[in-house]
Scaffold this motif. Structure first.
Motif, PDB file in Angstrom:
ATOM      1  N   ARG A 153       0.832  -1.202   0.000  1.00 30.24           N
ATOM      2  CA  ARG A 153       0.000   0.000   0.000  1.00 30.24           C
ATOM      3  C   ARG A 153       0.870   1.258   0.000  1.00 30.24           C
ATOM      4  O   ARG A 153       0.522   2.273  -0.609  1.00 30.24           O
ATOM      5  CB  ARG A 153      -0.945  -0.019   1.203  1.00 30.24           C
ATOM      6  N   ASP A 154       1.997   1.185   0.661  1.00 28.11           N
ATOM      7  CA  ASP A 154       2.913   2.331   0.700  1.00 28.11           C
ATOM      8  C   ASP A 154       3.468   2.647  -0.684  1.00 28.11           C
ATOM      9  O   ASP A 154       3.802   3.799  -0.975  1.00 28.11           O
ATOM     10  CB  ASP A 154       4.061   2.029   1.674  1.00 28.11           C
ATOM     11  N   TRP A 155       3.545   1.651  -1.547  1.00 29.96           N
ATOM     12  CA  TRP A 155       4.069   1.865  -2.900  1.00 29.96           C
ATOM     13  C   TRP A 155       3.043   2.489  -3.837  1.00 29.96           C
ATOM     14  O   TRP A 155       3.410   3.043  -4.874  1.00 29.96           O
ATOM     15  CB  TRP A 155       4.565   0.534  -3.474  1.00 29.96           C
ATOM     16  N   GLY A 156       1.763   2.370  -3.508  1.00 31.29           N
ATOM     17  CA  GLY A 156       0.717   3.015  -4.298  1.00 31.29           C
ATOM     18  C   GLY A 156       0.554   2.419  -5.687  1.00 31.29           C
ATOM     19  O   GLY A 156       1.022   1.320  -5.992  1.00 31.29           O
ATOM     20  N   GLY A 157      -0.117   3.168  -6.553  1.00 29.98           N
ATOM     21  CA  GLY A 157      -0.307   2.751  -7.939  1.00 29.98           C
ATOM     22  C   GLY A 157      -0.983   1.394  -8.056  1.00 29.98           C
ATOM     23  O   GLY A 157      -1.988   1.115  -7.396  1.00 29.98           O
ATOM     24  N   LEU A 160      -1.927  -0.899  -4.975  1.00 31.84           N
ATOM     25  CA  LEU A 160      -3.071  -0.680  -4.090  1.00 31.84           C
ATOM     26  C   LEU A 160      -4.081  -1.824  -4.211  1.00 31.84           C
ATOM     27  O   LEU A 160      -4.643  -2.288  -3.214  1.00 31.84           O
ATOM     28  CB  LEU A 160      -3.740   0.660  -4.412  1.00 31.84           C
TER      29      LEU A 160
END
Length: 370
Positions: A153-157, A160
């Motif tokens: 989740r911290d990496w996003g895109g 997610l």
């Protein structure tokens, strides 16, 4: 005594615990192997099955006696070249592959668990295992200080959606033993906080010094350890500046230097060398930090921002260990003068609980023997 699982008597007449470990580095394996070893010591009749692709030699360096090693992967963690270099694109591709094949993975392993009359599953912390447990109708207890959903989740895109999938998996577990230095982990039901989990040295200080020819005092004996992935391009040439010091590394590619000891015997673990060391130089890692804190060894750690977990780990050593936080610039481009600077005392005066492996092991034994 008769051992039961869902009102069925085990055909082999002994309780069975199935332990699944994330296939990422060595940290998850070492701390979970400590719990497995504690279970075996407290209740030798329990049969332990370890499901992980971690090499057997590492498991055997932490677990005494017989256990079954089942090489299986139910997650990925992160694809890394070393402990600081991550490949997000390949990580995403492999996670999508696992998700596409999850039904066959779950079905196959659930069949194995049912056929072998497993009483309980402990997972650190592969997300698919909770779904496997549901199909096999076996309780799934998990253990960790973070979930892979935090990292993705911290990496996003595109990660997610992966994080949402991992959330859904974790929410199906039965219980979580939440270790110190943790994120919130509120997606897990039934959370039990426990103390540090760590192994203990197998050798006396005299044995260590005699075996490896270490004659320096602790303040001039430094242990470098960077986990299962290691760390590339460490400028070991800086060691030449420290006349009268000894440095210890598990890096097989390190150069041959007079005051650098390379540990090449798999029977020796980082924790086994810690009693003669006055400082540990490492990247953020739960198992390494837990072992050092248990033994009272000061920690110099790299500030590593690629993993969301790192912030919680660094906060842990700031609170409970004599410590020093350095930058990558300090390690790779400096002259290592940080080794001669004073350490910062822990911010908290009260000690942290160090009985996590006993608490988890006794809880498991109590459940299995009901």
């Amino acid at each position: 005594m008769v051992y039961k699982k869902n009102n069925l008597t085990s055909k082999i007449g002994r309780p069975i615990i199935y332990i699944a470990i994330s296939n990422h580095g060595f940290g998850h394996t070492t701390r979970t192997a400590v719990v497995a070893n504690t279970i075996k010591k407290l209740c030798p009749e329990i049969l332990v099955i370890i499901a992980t692709t971690t090499p057997r030699w590492l498991l055997e360096s932490y677990i005494d006696g017989y256990f079954i090693h089942r090489p299986r992967a139910f997650d990925l963690g992160v694809v890394q070249a070393d402990c600081l270099t991550m490949n997000r694109q390949v990580t995403l591709e492999k996670l999508l592959e696992i998700r596409q094949n999850q039904n066959s993975i779950i079905s196959s392993e659930a069949n194995f668990i049912r056929q072998n009359r497993v009483n309980l599953i402990l997972a650190d912390i592969p997300f698919l295992v909770s779904k496997i447990a549901r199909i096999a109708d076996v309780p799934c207890w998990m253990m960790g200080n973070f979930g892979w959903n935090l990292i993705y989740r911290d990496w996003g895109g595109e990660f997610l959606e992966i994080a949402d999938w991992v959330d859904e998996c974790y929410s199906q577990s039965s219980r979580l033993f939440r270790l110190p230095f943790h994120e919130d982990m509120s997606i897990f039901p039934n959370i039990t906080d426990v103390g540090l989990i760590s192994s203990s040295p197998r050798y006396t200080e005299e044995d260590i010094r005699s075996n490896w020819g270490i004659d320096t005092p602790p303040e001039k004996t430094i242990l470098f350890t960077f986990g299962g992935f290691g760390l590339q391009s460490i400028p070991y040439s800086n060691i030449r500046r420290f006349f009268g010091w000894k440095f210890i590394t598990f890096d097989k590619s390190a150069p041959d230097l007079p005051n650098l000891i390379k540990i090449n015997d798999p029977k020796w673990r980082p924790v086994d060398l810690m009693p003669v060391c006055g400082r540990l130089v490492s990247k953020p890692g739960f198992s390494t930090f837990a072992e050092a804190i248990k033994l009272g060894i000061p920690i110099t750690s790299i500030k590593h921002g690629s993993f969301a977990e790192a912030a919680f780990l660094l906060e842990g050593i700031v609170n409970y260990s004599y410590h020093q936080i350095i930058t990558l610039e300090d390690l790779f481009n400096g002259n290592w003068d940080f080794l001669q600077k004073p350490l910062i005392p822990p911010y908290k005066s009260e000690p942290i609980a160090k009985d996590g492996n006993e608490i988890v092991a006794r809880s498991i034994i109590t459940c299995i023997k009901k």
